[in-house]
Design a protein around this motif. Structure first.
Motif, PDB file in Angstrom:
ATOM      1  N   TRP A 154     -23.968  23.954  -6.740  1.00 50.65           N
ATOM      2  CA  TRP A 154     -22.588  23.464  -6.914  1.00 50.65           C
ATOM      3  C   TRP A 154     -21.796  24.188  -7.997  1.00 50.65           C
ATOM      4  O   TRP A 154     -20.636  23.877  -8.226  1.00 50.65           O
ATOM      5  CB  TRP A 154     -22.597  21.948  -7.178  1.00 50.65           C
ATOM      6  CG  TRP A 154     -22.694  21.214  -5.878  1.00 50.65           C
ATOM      7  CD1 TRP A 154     -23.837  20.816  -5.228  1.00 50.65           C
ATOM      8  CD2 TRP A 154     -21.603  20.858  -5.013  1.00 50.65           C
ATOM      9  NE1 TRP A 154     -23.520  20.233  -4.027  1.00 50.65           N
ATOM     10  CE2 TRP A 154     -22.160  20.232  -3.870  1.00 50.65           C
ATOM     11  CE3 TRP A 154     -20.216  21.001  -5.092  1.00 50.65           C
ATOM     12  CZ2 TRP A 154     -21.370  19.761  -2.820  1.00 50.65           C
ATOM     13  CZ3 TRP A 154     -19.433  20.525  -4.053  1.00 50.65           C
ATOM     14  CH2 TRP A 154     -20.015  19.913  -2.930  1.00 50.65           C
ATOM     15  N   ILE A 155     -22.411  25.154  -8.659  1.00 49.82           N
ATOM     16  CA  ILE A 155     -21.688  25.827  -9.741  1.00 49.82           C
ATOM     17  C   ILE A 155     -20.432  26.515  -9.227  1.00 49.82           C
ATOM     18  O   ILE A 155     -19.369  26.419  -9.827  1.00 49.82           O
ATOM     19  CB  ILE A 155     -22.618  26.817 -10.472  1.00 49.82           C
ATOM     20  CG1 ILE A 155     -23.579  26.028 -11.368  1.00 49.82           C
ATOM     21  CG2 ILE A 155     -21.818  27.806 -11.310  1.00 49.82           C
ATOM     22  CD1 ILE A 155     -24.626  26.852 -12.033  1.00 49.82           C
TER      23      ILE A 155
ATOM     24  N   ARG B 252     -18.684  25.684  -6.851  1.00 49.22           N
ATOM     25  CA  ARG B 252     -17.723  24.727  -6.288  1.00 49.22           C
ATOM     26  C   ARG B 252     -17.329  23.649  -7.292  1.00 49.22           C
ATOM     27  O   ARG B 252     -16.695  22.662  -6.923  1.00 49.22           O
ATOM     28  CB  ARG B 252     -18.320  24.072  -5.029  1.00 49.22           C
ATOM     29  CG  ARG B 252     -18.412  25.032  -3.854  1.00 49.22           C
ATOM     30  CD  ARG B 252     -19.050  24.375  -2.653  1.00 49.22           C
ATOM     31  NE  ARG B 252     -20.475  24.150  -2.850  1.00 49.22           N
ATOM     32  CZ  ARG B 252     -21.251  23.476  -1.997  1.00 49.22           C
ATOM     33  NH1 ARG B 252     -20.729  22.937  -0.913  1.00 49.22           N
ATOM     34  NH2 ARG B 252     -22.537  23.335  -2.238  1.00 49.22           N
ATOM     35  N   ALA B 253     -17.727  23.811  -8.536  1.00 47.55           N
ATOM     36  CA  ALA B 253     -17.396  22.795  -9.547  1.00 47.55           C
ATOM     37  C   ALA B 253     -15.880  22.607  -9.597  1.00 47.55           C
ATOM     38  O   ALA B 253     -15.131  23.576  -9.495  1.00 47.55           O
ATOM     39  CB  ALA B 253     -17.926  23.229 -10.907  1.00 47.55           C
ATOM     40  N   PRO B 254     -15.427  21.371  -9.742  1.00 46.44           N
ATOM     41  CA  PRO B 254     -14.005  21.087  -9.532  1.00 46.44           C
ATOM     42  C   PRO B 254     -13.068  21.433 -10.690  1.00 46.44           C
ATOM     43  O   PRO B 254     -11.865  21.492 -10.480  1.00 46.44           O
ATOM     44  CB  PRO B 254     -13.989  19.576  -9.277  1.00 46.44           C
ATOM     45  CG  PRO B 254     -15.192  19.054  -9.976  1.00 46.44           C
ATOM     46  CD  PRO B 254     -16.219  20.140  -9.903  1.00 46.44           C
TER      47      PRO B 254
ATOM     48  N   ARG C 137     -16.029  21.295 -16.019  1.00 46.40           N
ATOM     49  CA  ARG C 137     -17.220  20.857 -15.277  1.00 46.40           C
ATOM     50  C   ARG C 137     -18.105  22.053 -14.919  1.00 46.40           C
ATOM     51  O   ARG C 137     -19.328  21.962 -14.932  1.00 46.40           O
ATOM     52  CB  ARG C 137     -16.817  20.119 -13.998  1.00 46.40           C
ATOM     53  CG  ARG C 137     -16.196  18.759 -14.222  1.00 46.40           C
ATOM     54  CD  ARG C 137     -17.210  17.733 -14.689  1.00 46.40           C
ATOM     55  NE  ARG C 137     -16.590  16.438 -14.912  1.00 46.40           N
ATOM     56  CZ  ARG C 137     -17.072  15.503 -15.719  1.00 46.40           C
ATOM     57  NH1 ARG C 137     -18.178  15.717 -16.405  1.00 46.40           N
ATOM     58  NH2 ARG C 137     -16.454  14.358 -15.858  1.00 46.40           N
ATOM     59  N   LYS C 138     -17.461  23.147 -14.573  1.00 46.36           N
ATOM     60  CA  LYS C 138     -18.235  24.341 -14.230  1.00 46.36           C
ATOM     61  C   LYS C 138     -19.035  24.805 -15.440  1.00 46.36           C
ATOM     62  O   LYS C 138     -20.226  25.133 -15.333  1.00 46.36           O
ATOM     63  CB  LYS C 138     -17.309  25.462 -13.734  1.00 46.36           C
ATOM     64  CG  LYS C 138     -18.075  26.532 -12.962  1.00 46.36           C
ATOM     65  CD  LYS C 138     -17.464  27.922 -13.009  1.00 46.36           C
ATOM     66  CE  LYS C 138     -16.132  28.098 -12.371  1.00 46.36           C
ATOM     67  NZ  LYS C 138     -16.189  28.976 -11.179  1.00 46.36           N
TER      68      LYS C 138
ATOM     69  N   TRP D 179     -20.356  16.668  -4.706  1.00 48.76           N
ATOM     70  CA  TRP D 179     -20.236  16.816  -6.159  1.00 48.76           C
ATOM     71  C   TRP D 179     -20.872  15.631  -6.893  1.00 48.76           C
ATOM     72  O   TRP D 179     -21.407  15.779  -7.993  1.00 48.76           O
ATOM     73  CB  TRP D 179     -18.773  16.980  -6.567  1.00 48.76           C
ATOM     74  CG  TRP D 179     -18.609  17.022  -8.056  1.00 48.76           C
ATOM     75  CD1 TRP D 179     -18.069  16.073  -8.859  1.00 48.76           C
ATOM     76  CD2 TRP D 179     -19.058  18.072  -8.940  1.00 48.76           C
ATOM     77  NE1 TRP D 179     -18.135  16.445 -10.179  1.00 48.76           N
ATOM     78  CE2 TRP D 179     -18.735  17.678 -10.255  1.00 48.76           C
ATOM     79  CE3 TRP D 179     -19.687  19.305  -8.736  1.00 48.76           C
ATOM     80  CZ2 TRP D 179     -19.027  18.471 -11.365  1.00 48.76           C
ATOM     81  CZ3 TRP D 179     -19.985  20.090  -9.852  1.00 48.76           C
ATOM     82  CH2 TRP D 179     -19.654  19.683 -11.141  1.00 48.76           C
TER      83      TRP D 179
ATOM     84  N   LYS E 197     -16.837   8.994 -13.676  1.00 49.66           N
ATOM     85  CA  LYS E 197     -15.585   9.543 -13.146  1.00 49.66           C
ATOM     86  C   LYS E 197     -15.481   9.263 -11.650  1.00 49.66           C
ATOM     87  O   LYS E 197     -14.427   8.879 -11.143  1.00 49.66           O
ATOM     88  CB  LYS E 197     -15.562  11.063 -13.349  1.00 49.66           C
ATOM     89  CG  LYS E 197     -14.699  11.596 -14.495  1.00 49.66           C
ATOM     90  CD  LYS E 197     -13.275  11.278 -14.358  1.00 49.66           C
ATOM     91  CE  LYS E 197     -12.329  12.228 -15.081  1.00 49.66           C
ATOM     92  NZ  LYS E 197     -11.501  11.599 -16.071  1.00 49.66           N
ATOM     93  N   MET E 198     -16.594   9.474 -10.964  1.00 54.61           N
ATOM     94  CA  MET E 198     -16.599   9.306  -9.507  1.00 54.61           C
ATOM     95  C   MET E 198     -16.495   7.827  -9.134  1.00 54.61           C
ATOM     96  O   MET E 198     -15.741   7.453  -8.248  1.00 54.61           O
ATOM     97  CB  MET E 198     -17.882   9.898  -8.909  1.00 54.61           C
ATOM     98  CG  MET E 198     -18.100  11.366  -9.206  1.00 54.61           C
ATOM     99  SD  MET E 198     -16.883  12.460  -8.463  1.00 54.61           S
ATOM    100  CE  MET E 198     -17.425  12.461  -6.765  1.00 54.61           C
TER     101      MET E 198
ATOM    102  N   GLN F 106     -14.135   9.315  -3.756  1.00 52.24           N
ATOM    103  CA  GLN F 106     -15.078   9.602  -4.849  1.00 52.24           C
ATOM    104  C   GLN F 106     -16.107   8.477  -5.000  1.00 52.24           C
ATOM    105  O   GLN F 106     -17.282   8.728  -5.233  1.00 52.24           O
ATOM    106  CB  GLN F 106     -14.316   9.813  -6.161  1.00 52.24           C
ATOM    107  CG  GLN F 106     -13.641  11.178  -6.237  1.00 52.24           C
ATOM    108  CD  GLN F 106     -12.801  11.322  -7.502  1.00 52.24           C
ATOM    109  OE1 GLN F 106     -11.904  10.515  -7.751  1.00 52.24           O
ATOM    110  NE2 GLN F 106     -13.097  12.324  -8.300  1.00 52.24           N
TER     111      GLN F 106
ATOM    112  N   MET G 202     -18.633   8.891  -2.368  1.00 47.83           N
ATOM    113  CA  MET G 202     -19.578   9.967  -2.703  1.00 47.83           C
ATOM    114  C   MET G 202     -20.615   9.479  -3.712  1.00 47.83           C
ATOM    115  O   MET G 202     -21.801   9.788  -3.604  1.00 47.83           O
ATOM    116  CB  MET G 202     -18.836  11.158  -3.334  1.00 47.83           C
ATOM    117  CG  MET G 202     -18.128  12.064  -2.362  1.00 47.83           C
ATOM    118  SD  MET G 202     -17.436  13.478  -3.290  1.00 47.83           S
ATOM    119  CE  MET G 202     -15.818  13.591  -2.552  1.00 47.83           C
TER     120      MET G 202
END
Ligand SMILES: [Fe+2]
Ligand SMILES: [Fe+2]
Ligand SMILES: [Fe+2]
Lengths: 251, 330
Positions: B71-72, B74-76, B80-81, B134, B187-188, B195, B198
C-alpha cells in the motif's frame, strides 16, 4: 504563464514527489536488506522535502491548496518534474543510475538555493542539502561499485547510463521561469551548473569504468509540463487513486 | 507472535539432577535470571531451537514488509505514505537485528535466507493474508503489531543475551507501530460511510488470523515446556492470546467496530473476555502453504533475491578489487 514562483516551487516539489514515489516502489524487494533500508531512507527524505516544497507552493498560490491537494489532485499536464525522475525503476542498476544523475544535479542546485533571496526557500534548501549529500554519496558509491564490479554488473550499468543519459540535459535547461527566478535572486540559472556536473560525472564514470554516451541529445517537456512521458500517468493512477475514488474522505 | 510451532528436542525437560555439571551450571544460571552469551557453553538443543525461533522471527519481519509494502504507492496522503514507509523500514531493521542475533549462534544470514526461500523455514502465518484496502494498514498495525508486542515484551527477558537485547530495540518500535495502526483505524472508523465499512471489513478479516498468531494451545506440549525451562518462551500461547483479547476488545468497542465473534464478551466471573477459538483448520492449511498469499509471498522474496544476485556479486567483486589494490599499494 502562471506565477513563476509557484511554477518554480512545483518543479522542485514534483521532482522529489515523483522520485520519492519511484524509490518507494522498491520497498521490500531490494537486492539486500541493507538496500531496502537505504532506499526507504532516500524515499522518506524525498517525501519530506516534497511536503515542504509543495506546502510552500500552495502558500504562494494562495488558493487554499496544501501539499496533499497538489500531490493528489493534479493531472499529468500540471506536473512540473523533469522527465528523468518519472522514468521507470528498471533493474536496481537503472534505479541507482537515475538516482546518481539526479542527486548530482539536485545537490548542486540545492547548494545554490541556500543563498536564495527567499528565506523560506533558503531554509528548505539548507535542510535538504544535508539529506541529499548523503544520497549522492551512496548513489555515487553504488554506480562505481557496480560499474567496476563484474562483467554483468558493468554491462547493466552501461545500459542504464545509455538509457538515462538523454534525460540529463533537461535538468540544465533554462526558460522563462528560471529567468524570472534569476532576476529576483531566488534561484540560479541551471545552465551555469552544467560544467561542474560534467566534471563530476567524468570523474565518477572514470572510476566506474563506464563510458558517457557521445550524443548529448536531451529530451525535454517535463519541467515545463509540455510533454511528460507515458510513465507519469500510470504512476498517478496508483498514487492518487484513494484520494480520487473517495474525494470526500479524510485520511 | 512471529515464531509459531517451534519444535524443541522433543524430549521432556531434564531435572537438574539428571544433568551433567556443564548443563546444570547453564540451567542454574538461567533459573537465576542470568543471561547466556554467544561464547558460553550451551546445550545443542538450546542453540538449534534458538536458531529456529530467531530465524523464523527474522523471516517474519522480512516477509512482513510485503503486505504493507503493498500500500505504500497508494497511501492517501504524503504523511501517511511517510509513516507507512518508515514502519516498513523499521521491519527491515528488525529483520537485520534478528539475523545478527542468529549469527551469534553460528548460522549465517545467507543460510537462513536460503532456507526461507526454499520453504524449509517458516515465517508467521499472518503474513500470508492479503491487504485489500487502506483500512488493512490500520488493522495490521493495530492487531498484528499489537499481537507481536504481546509476545515480544516478555522476550526482552529471554535467557539468550543477543536475542533479549534485539527485543528491547524492537519492542520500542513495535508499540509505535501499534499506535499508528490504531490511529489509522480511528480515522477510518470515524470517517465516511465507505471508510467505516473498510474498517469493519478489515477487522472481520484480520481478527481470526491475529488470534492464530499465538499458535494453537500448547498447554500440554513438551516443546513448550522445554522452551519455557530455557526461558526462550516466557508464556503459554493461550495466556498471551487471552491478554491480547483483553486488551483489544475494549479498543474495538472504543472504535465503534464489532469483533466478528458474538461470544466475545467480558466475563464478570473471570474478569477476562470470553472468545471463540479461531479456525485452526485454516491455520494448518496456511502452515502447509495453502494460505491466500503463501505463493505470492515466497515468489516475491525469491524474485527479489534472484534479481538482486548480480548486484550482490558486482559489489563483492568491486570490494575484492579494492582490497587487492590496497594490498598491492602497501
Ligand atoms: Fe517488527
Ligand atoms: Fe513486526
Ligand atoms: Fe512492527
Amino acid at each position: 504563464m502562471s506565477d513563476p514562483l509557484f511554477e518554480f516551487l512545483c518543479r522542485l516539489g514534483d521532482n522529489t514527489l515523483v522520485l520519492g514515489h519511484r524509490v518507494s516502489e522498491w520497498c521490500g524487494v531490494a537486492p539486500v536488506l541493507e538496500e531496502d533500508i537505504a532506499l526507504a531512507n532516500v524515499a522518506l527524505d524525498l517525501i519530506g522535502q516534497t511536503q515542504l516544497w509543495l506546502g510552500l507552493a500552495g502558500e504562494v498560490e494562495g488558493q487554499g491548496r496544501d501539499a496533499d491537494r497538489l500531490a493528489f489532485h493534479r493531472d499529468v499536464w500540471d506536473f512540473r518534474n523533469v522527465l528523468l525522475v518519472e522514468q521507470p525503476n528498471g533493474d536496481f542498476g537503472q534505479t541507482m543510475m537515475r538516482q546518481f544523475l539526479f542527486d548530482s544535479w539536485h545537490l548542486s542546485y540545492l547548494k545554490a538555493l541556500m543563498s536564495s533571496s527567499n528565506e523560506q526557500i533558503a531554509a528548505i534548501a539548507e535542510k535538504s542539502v544535508k539529506e541529499v549529500t548523503y544520497h549522492l554519496e551512496r548513489s555515487t558509491d553504488t554506480v562505481i561499485g557496480l560499474g567496476d564490479g563484474t562483467e554483468e554488473s558493468h554491462d547493466r550499468m552501461q545500459k542504464a547510463l545509455d538509457r538515462l543519459y538523454p534525460y540529463v540535459g533537461e535538468m540544465f535547461l533554462s526558460d522563462d521561469v528560471d529567468a524570472a527566478m534569476v532576476a529576483q535572486g531566488i534561484a540560479p540559472d541551471p545552465t551555469t551548473l552544467r560544467p561542474a556536473f560534467d566534471a563530476h560525472l567524468a570523474q565518477v564514470l572514470g572510476e566506474a569504468t563506464l563510458t558517457k554516451p557521445a550524443d548529448d541529445f536531451a529530451h525535454k517537456g517535463g519541467k515545463t509540463g509540455a510533454r511528460h512521458s507515458e510513465h507519469l500517468g500510470h504512476m498517478l493512477t496508483q498514487m492518487q487513486w484513494l484520494q480520487r475514488a473517495y474525494p470526500d474522505a479524510t485520511w | 507472535m512471529y515464531a509459531q510451532m517451534i519444535k524443541s528436542t522433543g524430549q521432556g525437560v531434564k531435572s537438574l539432577d539428571e544433568m551433567e555439571p556443564e548443563e546444570r551450571a547453564f540451567q542454574e544460571r538461567i533459573n537465576a535470571g542470568g543471561k547466556i552469551e554467544p561464547k558460553d557453553w550451551m546445550p545443542e538443543g538450546y542453540r538449534k531451537n534458538l536458531i529456529r525461533q530467531i530465524g523464523q522471527h527474522a523471516h517474519s519481519e522480512i516477509v512482513g514488509q510485503l503486505p504493507e509494502g503493498n500500500w505504500i504507492t497508494r497511501a492517501p496522503t504524503l504523511e501517511r505514505k511517510a509513516i507507512l514507509l518508515a514502519k516498513v523500514q523499521d521491519e527491515a531493521g528488525h529483520g537485520l537485528y534478528l539475523y545478527c542475533a542468529a549469527e551469534t549462534l553460528g548460522v549465517t544470514r545467507d543460510e537462513l535466507t536460503r532456507d526461507l526461500l526454499s520453504g524449509k523455514m517458516k515465517y508467521s502465518s499472518i503474513f500470508n493474508y492479503p491487504t485489500l484496502t487502506w483500512a488493512d494498514m490500520g488493522a495490521v498495525g493495530w492487531l498484528v503489531d499489537g499481537a507481536a508486542i504481546m509476545n515480544q515484551v516478555p522476550l526482552q527477558r529471554t535467557s539468550y543475551g543477543p536475542y533479549a537485547r534485539a527485543m528491547v530495540r524492537i519492542c520500542k518500535e513495535e508499540s509505535f507501530h501499534q499506535r499508528q495502526g490504531f490511529d489509522i483505524m480511528m480515522k477510518m472508523a470515524n470517517g465516511t460511510e465507505a471508510q467505516r465499512k473498510m474498517a469493519q471489513d478489515a477487522l472481520n478479516r484480520f481478527w481470526g488470523p491475529a488470534l492464530m498468531m499465538f499458535g494453537p494451545s500448547d498447554a500440554d506440549s513438551v516443546h513448550s515446556a522445554q522452551s519455557m525451562a530455557w526461558k526462550i518462551k516466557m508464556n503459554s500461547n493461550d495466556e498471551l492470546r487471552q491478554k491480547f483479547v483483553d486488551l483489544t476488545a475494549p479498543q474495538a468497542e472504543y472504535l465503534g467496530l464489532t469483533i466478528p465473534d458474538e461470544t466475545c464478551k467480558l466475563n464478570p466471573d473471570t474478569g477476562h473476555y470470553d472468545f471463540a477459538q479461531p479456525d485452526w483448520d485454516e491455520f494448518f492449511d496456511v502452515l502447509r502453504g495453502n494460505g491466500p498469499c503463501n505463493t505470492d509471498r515466497l515468489e516475491a522474496r525469491n524474485k527479489a533475491w534472484d534479481d538482486g544476485a548480480w548486484v550482490r556479486e558486482g559489489l563483492m567483486a568491486h570490494a575484492a578489487k579494492k582490497r587487492a589494490a590496497k594490498l598491492a599499494a602497501e
